[in-house]
Design a protein around this motif. Structure first.
Motif, short mmCIF file in Angstrom:
data_model
loop_
_atom_site.label_atom_id
_atom_site.label_comp_id
_atom_site.label_asym_id
_atom_site.label_seq_id
_atom_site.Cartn_x
_atom_site.Cartn_y
_atom_site.Cartn_z
N ASN A 35 -3.63 5.61 -2.58
CA ASN A 35 -3.95 5.72 -0.94
C ASN A 35 -3.18 4.21 -0.60
N LEU A 36 -2.05 4.13 0.15
CA LEU A 36 -1.48 3.25 0.62
C LEU A 36 -1.47 2.91 1.94
N LEU A 37 -1.36 1.67 2.44
CA LEU A 37 -1.42 1.08 3.74
C LEU A 37 -0.25 0.13 3.84
N LEU A 38 0.87 0.28 4.76
CA LEU A 38 1.55 -0.31 5.22
C LEU A 38 1.53 -1.12 6.36
N VAL A 39 1.61 -2.46 6.45
CA VAL A 39 1.47 -3.36 7.65
C VAL A 39 2.45 -4.35 7.75
N TRP A 40 3.04 -4.05 9.16
CA TRP A 40 4.04 -5.17 9.33
C TRP A 40 4.10 -5.53 10.94
N PRO A 41 4.75 -6.68 11.53
CA PRO A 41 5.29 -7.81 10.83
C PRO A 41 4.13 -8.40 9.93
#
Length: 331
Positions: A35-41
């Motif tokens: 289970n992944l979470l991408l956060v940007w910037p």
């Protein structure tokens, strides 16, 4: 870009609330069983703290999910019983274009006898001229399915239009994105959603980084079964149809966990060059080869000059087998 690997079976509702209160963009997805979470910037991403987070990885690259910064082990892509990315070199072969059942069946039996693991063939053909043979379309896909089942080979063929995704879901084992659609981002997203293994060709004018960024669109839909295919880029050189970028292929292999394929037929443009380019690709570390084979190349409706005869393909497979053995690999 921050990549968070989340703990298994935890409630992420509080984490979502924190994200919604921030100015960050984010996406949750499951990839390779994690289970992944991408956060940007970055300026917002670094401030995220939550008990559901197991590992935080700051990926300083424009390609995040395809980077080996977070996934160290090579990815194995499975197309039915065929594994791409392991010790065995996988060869997909068949005609540039599906022309008839007889032509396809003869080619399929020949490549299977020689040791190929997948049957390739074009049903939808992206041709530079609108007056060139455009392929058999859905009929060609169905012929690939029929012949593939008869000889016992999974099939790989190119998709050109998002409107054809249902056909590919039903009949195709591996979906190919061609060089001309390498940055067709709507198509990349839709193919990612299909959930089938994807063979992503490098655009003829794309850098290695842009190639990896294109794969990101597919992975971002939760589909990690992507094989990157080097098929030659356009340079000033005219002695070959395209320039096969062996150095770029090696660089990509060092930058990503995804398997690498080489297509020696298109950069060669002439069948007498295909053997050497295929062997060079294997020596450089390619996990897969994509080779055009036709029972009667001189009669082919497309790319007749670069397609091997079945007899020539058998010779090439024997040469690949010997080289693979010298490299400690199989075929």
């Amino acid at each position: 870009m921050m990549l968070y690997i989340l703990k298994a079976n935890v409630d992420t509702s509080l984490l979502k609330e924190k994200l919604n209160r921030s100015s960050a963009s984010y996406k949750f997805l499951n990839l390779y069983g994690k289970n992944l979470l991408l956060v940007w910037p970055d300026q917002y991403a670094k401030d995220i703290v939550d008990d559901s987070i197991e590992i935080a990885v700051n990926v300083r690259k424009s390609y995040v999910l395809s980077s080996n910064d977070w996934k160290k082990e090579p990815t194995i892509v499975r197309v039915k019983d065929t594994e791409i990315g392991g010790n065995k070199i996988v060869v997909a072969a068949g005609p540039c274009a599906v022309e008839s059942e007889e032509q396809l069946s003869t080619a399929a039996k020949g490549i299977k006898r020689a040791g190929a693991s997948l049957l390739r063939g074009g049903a939808y053909k992206p041709r530079t001229s609108p007056y060139s043979f455009q392929g058999l379309g859905e009929e060609g896909v169905k012929l690939l399915r029929k012949v593939g089942d008869e000889v016992g080979l999974p099939i790989v063929t190119e998709i050109m239009d998002t409107r054809d995704t249902e056909i590919f879901k039903k009949y195709v084992d591996m979906v190919q994105i061609g060089a001309r659609n390498a940055q067709n981002f709507s198509l990349l997203k839709e193919v990612g959603k299909i959930g089938k293994p994807v063979l992503l060709k490098r655009g003829m004018g794309n850098t290695v980084e842009e190639w990896l960024q294109a794969s990101e669109y597919i992975l971002l839909e939760g589909n990690g079964n992507v094989v990157l295919c080097e098929r030659g880029i356009r340079t000033f050189e005219k002695s070959t149809r395209f320039t096969i970028d062996i150095g770029g292929m090696i660089a990509a292999k060092m930058m990503t966990h995804l398997p690498i394929c080489a297509d020696p037929s298109h950069p060669a443009g002439r069948r007498e060059l295909v053997h050497s380019l295929a062997l060079a690709s294997v020596a450089a570390g390619a996990d897969m080869l994509l080779i055009e084979v036709h029972p009667e190349p001189e009669k082919a409706l497309s790319d007749s000059e670069q397609q091997l005869t079945i007899e020539s393909f058998e010779v090439l497979m024997n040469r690949i087998r010997s080289l693979a053995q010298a490299l400690g690999r199989g075929l």
